[in-house]
Scaffold this active site. Structure first.
Site, PDB file in Angstrom:
ATOM      1  CD  GLU A 164      -2.884  -1.063   2.407  1.00 56.44           C
ATOM      2  OE1 GLU A 164      -2.664  -0.253   3.319  1.00 56.44           O
ATOM      3  OE2 GLU A 164      -3.839  -1.853   2.443  1.00 56.44           O
ATOM      4  CD  GLU A 358      -3.832  -5.720   4.053  1.00 57.50           C
ATOM      5  OE1 GLU A 358      -4.680  -4.892   4.466  1.00 57.50           O
ATOM      6  OE2 GLU A 358      -2.606  -5.547   4.135  1.00 57.50           O
TER       7      GLU A 358
HETATM    8  O1  IFM Z   1      -4.207  -3.117   9.301  1.00 54.37           O
HETATM    9  C1  IFM Z   1      -4.168  -2.580   8.009  1.00 54.37           C
HETATM   10  C2  IFM Z   1      -3.019  -3.156   7.213  1.00 54.37           C
HETATM   11  O2  IFM Z   1      -1.806  -2.968   7.853  1.00 54.37           O
HETATM   12  C3  IFM Z   1      -2.946  -2.515   5.857  1.00 54.37           C
HETATM   13  N1  IFM Z   1      -4.229  -2.544   5.189  1.00 54.37           N
HETATM   14  C4  IFM Z   1      -5.404  -2.162   5.922  1.00 54.37           C
HETATM   15  C5  IFM Z   1      -5.445  -2.872   7.259  1.00 54.37           C
HETATM   16  C6  IFM Z   1      -6.704  -2.433   8.036  1.00 54.37           C
HETATM   17  O3  IFM Z   1      -6.677  -1.069   8.252  1.00 54.37           O
END
Ligand code: IFM
Length: 453
Positions: A164, A358
């Site tokens: 990210e 994710e």
């Molecule tokens: O916890 C975070 C992760 O580190 C990166 N993506 C989003 C998740 C939830 O906010």
């Protein structure tokens, strides 16, 4: 009913600073998150990742949890400061030893490691030399990637360089909500951005050089808009809004992350705001020349929600959600269509294999009187989202796997321990892990390749 391809990969994800703890153990150096979380006022109640889920010591329990859920893949990140405490080339044997043990145990258990090299915990020593404002950090990252690839050759084949860039840059160097807590103007943020992209490209080259069998990935997050109907006009409108990069909202876009690495060029000026377009036009030639090196074998998409869109009278427009729309404990809207339309839009633009690296939600989970954690909201959310992912795959999106965020409740950055994203509840006072109802449910889903949904 959901159906997934035969070889579909079911996994769960975590990140080093969010779960490991052991902040000063094993020769680890300080990262920007160690420093930031200890700075008064930077995190919820001053909470830090010093201990977190204590996975540095309790990793065997975490491995057993993955096994109990029939997961065949674990996406975790390596703390750069365990490997290179000062961000240079003074490698730390104890750091390698920790990940050696973890990787070997995963392989022994038939669980494939998907390693993220950078999930936000930059060595503080590098931040003090300019952090992502400096190209030196990109070169240091490439050395670290090369060393990791050499060390884990034959054992780790799935590598994600960055997680990210939107959060690394916008939240770390733009709003200052994340480490290192700077508030730079757009131009300064863009310098950090281009250095992250450059670092990915240099590292991708190193990873492939070390072992041609390595698969290189890059994990992006950002705005996704989905059409309110199947009408072509609405579908087109949603796509336009998904990929637009206006000056006031360019960082949280997949375009800015994935165009340079997947297409070998920056987004066209006509979809960018004028200040962003000017910054792009000034990128040094050697960075532009390096972009083709970065083309990923797999695109990682972190997708949590999306916004409804339509073709309005004056062009593409957002559609307001109804009163009382569903949202998670963190106030993120519940929008299952994101896993249908997001991957389809990315497929059209980039045409590369994808992983949902994710997806998940935070809930106000608690231990009930029966000693269990009943998280019906999470089960309902995941079922809805996975059904839509299956729809997207059937519509042509080449999604190869799904990693639930997260295996464990963990340190949610500036929100501290307030948000619980895990399939497994963590009692932070004792470190005890309690699989939530969703962990049992997700285990059945993984075992049945999604057909139990
Ligand atoms: O916890 C975070 C992760 O580190 C990166 N993506 C989003 C998740 C939830 O906010």
């Amino acid at each position: 009913m959901a159906e997934f391809p035969k070889e579909f990969v079911w996994g769960a994800a975590t990140a080093a600073y969010q779960i490991e703890g052991g902040a000063t153990e094993g020769g680890k150096g300080l990262s920007i998150w160690d420093v930031f979380s200890h700075t008064p006022g930077c995190t919820y109640r001053g909470e830090t990742g010093d201990v977190a889920c204590d996975s540095y010591h309790r990793w065997k329990e975490d491995l057993a949890l993955l096994q109990s859920m029939h997961l065949k893949a674990y996406r975790f990140s390596v703390a750069w400061t365990r490997i290179a405490p000062n961000g240079g080339t003074d490698w730390n044997e104890e750091g390698f030893a920790y990940y050696d043990t973890l990787v070997d145990a995963l392989l022994e258990a038939g669980i494939e490691p998907y390693v993220t090299l950078y999930h936000w915990d930059l060595p503080q020593a590098l931040e003090e030399k300019g952090g992502w404002r400096s190209e030196e950090t990109a070169r240091a990252f490439a050395s670290y990637a090369a060393k990791m690839a050499e060390h884990f050759k034959g054992r780790v084949h799935q590598w994600f360089t960055f997680n990210e860039p939107a959060c690394i840059v916008k939240m770390g160097y733009g709003t200052g909500e994340h480490a290192p807590g700077l508030k730079l103007p757009l131009e300064g943020q863009f310098t950090c951005w281009r250095n992250v992209i450059y670092a990915h490209c240099l590292a991708a080259q190193e990873l492939r050089h070390a072992d041609p069998e390595n698969k290189v990935g890059f994990v992006s997050t950002g705005r996704i808009c989905y059409p309110v109907s199947e009408a072509k006009t609405d579908v087109d409108a949603a796509r336009v809004l998904t990929f637009a990069c206006p000056d006031d909202d360019w960082a949280f876009t997949h375009t800015m992350a994935l165009d340079p690495v997947c297409l070998g060029r920056w987004p066209e000026p006509d979809i960018c705001g004028p200040r962003l377009a000017a910054s792009i036009a000034a990128v040094p030639q050697y960075i532009n020349d390096a972009l083709p090196l970065g083309k990923p074998d797999m695109v990682g998409l972190n997708i949590y929600n999306a916004a409804p869109a339509q073709m309005g009278e004056n062009g593409p427009s957002y559609v307001e959600r109804p009163a009382g729309y569903a949202h998670t404990a963190m106030n993120w809207p519940v929008e299952p269509e994101c896993l249908n339309w997001g991957p389809r839009q990315m497929q059209e633009r980039y045409g590369l294999p994808m992983f949902i690296t994710e997806n998940g939600l935070s809930c106000t989970d608690k231990v009930y009187r029966d000693g269990k954690v009943h998280d019906a909201d999470r089960i309902d959310f995941l079922a809805r989202y996975l059904e839509k992912l299956s729809e997207g795959i059937h519509a042509g999106a080449d999604v190869r796997g799904y990693f639930q965020w997260s295996l464990l409740d963990n340190f949610e950055w500036h929100s501290g321990y307030r948000e619980r994203f895990g399939l497994v509840y963590v009692d932070y006072a004792t470190g005890q892990r309690i699989p939530k109802d969703s962990a049992f449910w997700y285990g059945e889903v993984a075992a049945a390749n999604g057909q139990s949904i």
